[in-house]
Design a protein around this motif. Structure first.
Motif, PDB file in Angstrom:
ATOM      1  N   ALA A 125       0.819  -1.216   0.000  1.00 28.02           N
ATOM      2  CA  ALA A 125       0.000   0.000   0.000  1.00 28.02           C
ATOM      3  C   ALA A 125       0.853   1.267   0.000  1.00 28.02           C
ATOM      4  CB  ALA A 125      -0.927  -0.005   1.216  1.00 28.02           C
ATOM      5  N   GLY A 126       2.046   1.200   0.586  1.00 26.12           N
ATOM      6  CA  GLY A 126       2.924   2.357   0.621  1.00 26.12           C
ATOM      7  C   GLY A 126       3.408   2.804  -0.741  1.00 26.12           C
ATOM      8  N   ARG A 127       3.275   1.957  -1.738  1.00 31.17           N
ATOM      9  CA  ARG A 127       3.709   2.290  -3.101  1.00 31.17           C
ATOM     10  C   ARG A 127       2.553   2.750  -3.976  1.00 31.17           C
ATOM     11  NH1 ARG A 127       6.434  -2.783  -5.470  1.00 31.17           N
ATOM     12  NH2 ARG A 127       6.745  -1.316  -7.193  1.00 31.17           N
ATOM     13  N   PHE A 128       1.380   2.826  -3.405  1.00 26.94           N
ATOM     14  CA  PHE A 128       0.213   3.227  -4.188  1.00 26.94           C
ATOM     15  C   PHE A 128       0.181   4.743  -4.388  1.00 26.94           C
ATOM     16  CE2 PHE A 128      -3.208  -0.317  -3.682  1.00 26.94           C
ATOM     17  CZ  PHE A 128      -2.303  -1.236  -4.185  1.00 26.94           C
ATOM     18  N   SER A 129      -0.297   5.154  -5.555  1.00 26.03           N
ATOM     19  CA  SER A 129      -0.572   6.561  -5.799  1.00 26.03           C
ATOM     20  C   SER A 129      -1.821   6.949  -5.007  1.00 26.03           C
ATOM     21  CB  SER A 129      -0.816   6.804  -7.290  1.00 26.03           C
ATOM     22  OG  SER A 129      -2.018   6.149  -7.697  1.00 26.03           O
ATOM     23  N   LEU A 130      -2.107   8.252  -4.964  1.00 25.72           N
ATOM     24  CA  LEU A 130      -3.289   8.715  -4.249  1.00 25.72           C
ATOM     25  C   LEU A 130      -4.555   8.096  -4.830  1.00 25.72           C
ATOM     26  CD1 LEU A 130      -4.678  10.479  -2.163  1.00 25.72           C
ATOM     27  CD2 LEU A 130      -4.539  12.393  -3.773  1.00 25.72           C
ATOM     28  N   GLY A 131      -4.632   8.068  -6.148  1.00 29.15           N
ATOM     29  CA  GLY A 131      -5.807   7.488  -6.801  1.00 29.15           C
ATOM     30  C   GLY A 131      -5.959   6.011  -6.501  1.00 29.15           C
ATOM     31  N   MET A 132      -4.847   5.277  -6.502  1.00 30.68           N
ATOM     32  CA  MET A 132      -4.896   3.850  -6.187  1.00 30.68           C
ATOM     33  C   MET A 132      -5.298   3.632  -4.735  1.00 30.68           C
ATOM     34  SD  MET A 132      -1.466   2.623  -8.227  1.00 30.68           S
ATOM     35  CE  MET A 132      -1.515   0.915  -7.646  1.00 30.68           C
ATOM     36  N   SER A 133      -4.847   4.495  -3.845  1.00 30.59           N
ATOM     37  CA  SER A 133      -5.231   4.392  -2.435  1.00 30.59           C
ATOM     38  C   SER A 133      -6.729   4.595  -2.265  1.00 30.59           C
ATOM     39  CB  SER A 133      -4.467   5.420  -1.596  1.00 30.59           C
ATOM     40  OG  SER A 133      -3.095   5.109  -1.531  1.00 30.59           O
ATOM     41  N   LEU A 158      -8.241  10.823  -8.310  1.00 29.01           N
ATOM     42  CA  LEU A 158      -8.529  10.007  -9.485  1.00 29.01           C
ATOM     43  C   LEU A 158      -8.311  10.813 -10.767  1.00 29.01           C
ATOM     44  CD1 LEU A 158     -11.812   8.142  -8.442  1.00 29.01           C
ATOM     45  CD2 LEU A 158      -9.436   7.365  -8.221  1.00 29.01           C
ATOM     46  N   ASP A 159      -7.849  10.125 -11.801  1.00 28.62           N
ATOM     47  CA  ASP A 159      -7.706  10.779 -13.098  1.00 28.62           C
ATOM     48  C   ASP A 159      -9.078  10.815 -13.768  1.00 28.62           C
ATOM     49  OD1 ASP A 159      -8.195   8.209 -14.060  1.00 28.62           O
ATOM     50  OD2 ASP A 159      -6.107   7.833 -14.594  1.00 28.62           O
ATOM     51  N   PRO A 160      -9.194  11.465 -14.953  1.00 36.34           N
ATOM     52  CA  PRO A 160     -10.511  11.573 -15.593  1.00 36.34           C
ATOM     53  C   PRO A 160     -11.194  10.232 -15.825  1.00 36.34           C
ATOM     54  CG  PRO A 160      -8.999  13.128 -16.587  1.00 36.34           C
ATOM     55  CD  PRO A 160      -8.176  12.287 -15.649  1.00 36.34           C
ATOM     56  N   VAL A 161     -10.416   9.219 -16.189  1.00 37.57           N
ATOM     57  CA  VAL A 161     -11.002   7.890 -16.395  1.00 37.57           C
ATOM     58  C   VAL A 161     -11.546   7.346 -15.071  1.00 37.57           C
ATOM     59  CG1 VAL A 161     -10.525   5.494 -17.046  1.00 37.57           C
ATOM     60  CG2 VAL A 161      -9.553   7.377 -18.388  1.00 37.57           C
ATOM     61  N   GLY A 162     -10.766   7.540 -14.004  1.00 35.52           N
ATOM     62  CA  GLY A 162     -11.195   7.075 -12.693  1.00 35.52           C
ATOM     63  C   GLY A 162     -12.428   7.810 -12.197  1.00 35.52           C
ATOM     64  N   ILE A 163     -12.495   9.119 -12.452  1.00 35.04           N
ATOM     65  CA  ILE A 163     -13.661   9.908 -12.042  1.00 35.04           C
ATOM     66  C   ILE A 163     -14.909   9.421 -12.767  1.00 35.04           C
ATOM     67  CG2 ILE A 163     -14.720  12.197 -12.157  1.00 35.04           C
ATOM     68  CD1 ILE A 163     -11.943  13.377 -11.662  1.00 35.04           C
ATOM     69  N   ARG A 164     -14.756   9.157 -14.050  1.00 34.24           N
ATOM     70  CA  ARG A 164     -15.914   8.663 -14.814  1.00 34.24           C
ATOM     71  C   ARG A 164     -16.340   7.297 -14.306  1.00 34.24           C
ATOM     72  NH1 ARG A 164     -16.310   8.184 -21.448  1.00 34.24           N
ATOM     73  NH2 ARG A 164     -18.542   7.711 -21.517  1.00 34.24           N
ATOM     74  N   TRP A 165     -15.360   6.440 -13.993  1.00 39.12           N
ATOM     75  CA  TRP A 165     -15.675   5.123 -13.448  1.00 39.12           C
ATOM     76  C   TRP A 165     -16.409   5.261 -12.118  1.00 39.12           C
ATOM     77  CZ3 TRP A 165     -14.357   2.999  -8.776  1.00 39.12           C
ATOM     78  CH2 TRP A 165     -14.688   1.646  -8.605  1.00 39.12           C
ATOM     79  N   MET A 166     -15.933   6.138 -11.237  1.00 38.54           N
ATOM     80  CA  MET A 166     -16.553   6.335  -9.938  1.00 38.54           C
ATOM     81  C   MET A 166     -17.981   6.840 -10.087  1.00 38.54           C
ATOM     82  SD  MET A 166     -16.187   6.114  -6.606  1.00 38.54           S
ATOM     83  CE  MET A 166     -14.422   6.166  -6.208  1.00 38.54           C
ATOM     84  N   ARG A 167     -18.182   7.756 -11.019  1.00 36.35           N
ATOM     85  CA  ARG A 167     -19.527   8.294 -11.252  1.00 36.35           C
ATOM     86  C   ARG A 167     -20.496   7.175 -11.620  1.00 36.35           C
ATOM     87  NH1 ARG A 167     -19.536  11.798 -16.282  1.00 36.35           N
ATOM     88  NH2 ARG A 167     -18.123  13.081 -15.022  1.00 36.35           N
ATOM     89  N   THR A 168     -20.061   6.311 -12.531  1.00 35.87           N
ATOM     90  CA  THR A 168     -20.896   5.182 -12.945  1.00 35.87           C
ATOM     91  C   THR A 168     -21.138   4.222 -11.790  1.00 35.87           C
ATOM     92  OG1 THR A 168     -20.057   5.340 -15.213  1.00 35.87           O
ATOM     93  CG2 THR A 168     -21.100   3.269 -14.579  1.00 35.87           C
ATOM     94  N   PHE A 169     -20.085   3.954 -11.025  1.00 35.89           N
ATOM     95  CA  PHE A 169     -20.204   3.039  -9.895  1.00 35.89           C
ATOM     96  C   PHE A 169     -21.222   3.541  -8.883  1.00 35.89           C
ATOM     97  CE2 PHE A 169     -19.041   2.090  -5.532  1.00 35.89           C
ATOM     98  CZ  PHE A 169     -19.157   0.715  -5.524  1.00 35.89           C
ATOM     99  N   LEU A 170     -21.166   4.824  -8.549  1.00 36.19           N
ATOM    100  CA  LEU A 170     -22.075   5.376  -7.555  1.00 36.19           C
ATOM    101  C   LEU A 170     -23.520   5.372  -8.041  1.00 36.19           C
ATOM    102  CD1 LEU A 170     -19.921   8.361  -6.259  1.00 36.19           C
ATOM    103  CD2 LEU A 170     -20.318   6.172  -5.129  1.00 36.19           C
ATOM    104  N   ARG A 171     -23.724   5.711  -9.303  1.00 34.14           N
ATOM    105  CA  ARG A 171     -25.071   5.678  -9.852  1.00 34.14           C
ATOM    106  C   ARG A 171     -25.603   4.244  -9.864  1.00 34.14           C
ATOM    107  NH1 ARG A 171     -27.892   9.308  -8.852  1.00 34.14           N
ATOM    108  NH2 ARG A 171     -29.353   7.902  -9.844  1.00 34.14           N
ATOM    109  N   ASP A 172     -24.755   3.291 -10.254  1.00 33.76           N
ATOM    110  CA  ASP A 172     -25.176   1.881 -10.272  1.00 33.76           C
ATOM    111  C   ASP A 172     -25.494   1.392  -8.860  1.00 33.76           C
ATOM    112  OD1 ASP A 172     -24.880   1.817 -12.994  1.00 33.76           O
ATOM    113  OD2 ASP A 172     -22.986   0.697 -12.978  1.00 33.76           O
ATOM    114  N   SER A 173     -24.695   1.825  -7.882  1.00 31.41           N
ATOM    115  CA  SER A 173     -24.929   1.423  -6.498  1.00 31.41           C
ATOM    116  C   SER A 173     -26.298   1.889  -6.025  1.00 31.41           C
ATOM    117  CB  SER A 173     -23.838   1.995  -5.581  1.00 31.41           C
ATOM    118  OG  SER A 173     -22.585   1.403  -5.857  1.00 31.41           O
TER     119      SER A 173
END
Length: 237
Positions: A125-133, A158-173
Motif C-alpha cells: 500500500a505504501g507504493r500506491f498513488s493517491l488514486g490507487m489508495s 482520481l484521473d478523468p477515467v477514474g472519475i468517470r468510473w466512480m460516477r458510474t459506480f455510484l449511480r449503479d450502487s
C-alpha cells in the motif's frame, strides 16, 4: 437509510455542529456540501462511531454504528486514505479486514476486481498513488457488500477515467437500492450524480432537498452553493 437527528457538538467551547438533521435514503445518491470547517467530516465521524455528539442521534438502518452486527455487511465507509498499513499488500490488507467481520478471503480478490486493482493485489500500500489508495479504500468499503455507502471525497486523486468510473459506480450502487452518502468539493461532478443535496455551513444545515430544488433559480449548483453560504469564490484558502 441514514438518519441524523438533531446532532450537536462543541469542542473547547467552539460550536462544531448545531441541531444537524437530515436523511439519506435507499436508491439515491445524497451529496453533502459545505466549506472547509463547516462540519461535514465531524458529522460523518459521528455517524461512523468515531466520535460522539453532545446530543442527538446518528443511525444507520435504525441503529448506531456501534450496535451493528458485523458492520461491514451494513455500511461501507471511505474517509481519509485507504486505511491500509504501508507495508501490507492490497490483498493482505483486504483479507485482514474481511476476517475481522467473518467474511471469506475470496472477497478480497472480488472487490479488487470491482475497483480495477487486480493487477496490483501484491503491491504494498505504501507504493500506491493517491488514486490507487482511494480505490483500495473503496474496495475495503465494499467487502461486506453493504447496503449503505458513506464516502468522503471519493474522487480525490482520481484521473478523468477514474472519475468517470466512480460516477458510474455510484449511480449503479444507488440503482441497486443502496443508500449512498458522499461529501465532495467538486460541485460540478456532484451535480452529475446526486439526487439529493445537503448544504452545511458553520455547523448548521443551510438547505436540503432534491438537486433541482437546492439549485433553484441559480444556473448551477456551484452558484447556489456560494449564494447559500455567502462564501467568497476567490478566497485563497
Amino acid at each position: 437509510m441514514i438518519t441524523i437527528d438533531r446532532v450537536s457538538k462543541t469542542k473547547s467551547r467552539t460550536l462544531i455542529l448545531h441541531d444537524v438533521t437530515f436523511e439519506a435514503r435507499p436508491g439515491r445518491v445524497t451529496g453533502f456540501l459545505g466549506p472547509n470547517g463547516a462540519g461535514k467530516t465531524s458529522t460523518l465521524r459521528i455517524l461512523l462511531g468515531l466520535d460522539r455528539p453532545q446530543s442527538g442521534t446518528a443511525l444507520i438502518c435504525g441503529r448506531p454504528y456501534g450496535k451493528l452486527d458485523r458492520p461491514l455487511t451494513t455500511v461501507g465507509a471511505l474517509l481519509d486514505g485507504s486505511g491500509a498499513h504501508r507495508a501490507r499488500t492490497a490483498r493482505a490488507h483486504l483479507r485482514w479486514v474481511a476476517a475481522s467481520n467473518g467474511l471469506p478471503d475470496s472477497r478480497a480478490d472480488e472487490v479488487l476486481e470491482v475497483v480495477g486493482l487486480t493487477g496490483d493485489a501484491r503491491k504494498r500500500a505504501g507504493r500506491f498513488s493517491l488514486g490507487m489508495s482511494r480505490r483500495l479504500g473503496l474496495a475495503t468499503a465494499l467487502l461486506g457488500d453493504p447496503e449503505v455507502l458513506v464516502l468522503d471525497e471519493p474522487v480525490n486523486g482520481l484521473d478523468p477515467v477514474g472519475i468517470r468510473w466512480m460516477r458510474t459506480f455510484l449511480r449503479d450502487s444507488a440503482a441497486q437500492g443502496r443508500t449512498v452518502l458522499l461529501s465532495s468539493h467538486l460541485m460540478g461532478e456532484l451535480a452529475e450524480i446526486a439526487d439529493d443535496v445537503i448544504v452545511i455551513d458553520k455547523g448548521r444545515i443551510v438547505i436540503q432537498g432534491r438537486l433541482a430544488d437546492v439549485t433553484g433559480d441559480h444556473h448551477t449548483l456551484e452558484d447556489a452553493f456560494f449564494a447559500l453560504t455567502a462564501a467568497e469564490a476567490d478566497r485563497p484558502w
